[in-house]
Scaffold this active site. Structure first.
Site, PDB file in Angstrom:
ATOM      1  CB  CYS A  35      -1.875  -3.131   8.231  1.00  0.00           C
ATOM      2  SG  CYS A  35      -3.005  -2.913   6.855  1.00  0.00           S
ATOM      3  CB  CYS A  66      -0.896   0.014   1.232  1.00  0.00           C
ATOM      4  SG  CYS A  66       0.077  -0.030   2.743  1.00  0.00           S
TER       5      CYS A  66
HETATM    6 FE1  FES Z   1      -1.180   0.305   4.378  1.00  0.00          FE
HETATM    7 FE2  FES Z   1      -2.632  -0.719   6.234  1.00  0.00          FE
HETATM    8  S1  FES Z   1      -3.291  -0.169   4.270  1.00  0.00           S
HETATM    9  S2  FES Z   1      -0.539  -0.349   6.305  1.00  0.00           S
END
Ligand code: FES
Length: 120
Positions: free
Chosen positions: A103, A34
């Protein structure tokens, strides 16, 4: 699965958030999935973590897992801190939705990186 109450609590009131100006070690990692970033700062005394703080540019799960990580690592020896796993963190939170599991990797990796940097 939704966020647990415990996760939301840590997200709203994260423990040990911020930086340590005269840190003995810093670890920074980025999440490939992400693009979020986490930084861990350590104050180390006799191979023990006296103080730990984090800065996370990331989602609610990343902030909550970082907060739990600092709680778990504070006061531990470096060797014991290296044994903290993402599963330990997720267990404290009472679970994490599966799409958010990546995450929790950030927190574990940032701590490992900081300890690695310190040992170098
Ligand atoms: Fe990036 Fe959770 S969406 S760390």
């Amino acid at each position: 699965m939704q966020y647990t109450e415990k996760l939301i609590e840590h997200f709203k009131n994260p423990h040990n958030q911020g930086d340590i100006k005269d840190a003995d070690a810093v670890g920074e990692v980025g999440n490939m999935k992400c693009g979020d970033i986490m930084k861990v700062y350590l104050k180390i005394n006799n191979d023990k973590i006296d103080d730990i703080k984090f800065e996370t540019l990331g989602c609610a799960a990343a902030i909550a897992t970082s907060s739990v990580l600092t709680d778990l690592a504070k006061g531990k020896s470096l060797d014991d801190a290296l044994k903290i796993s993402k599963q330990d963190i997720v267990d404290v939170l009472g679970g994490i939705p599966a799409p958010k599991f990546h995450c929790s990797i950030l927190a574990e990796e940032a701590l490992k990186k900081a300890i690695e940097n310190y040992k170098k």
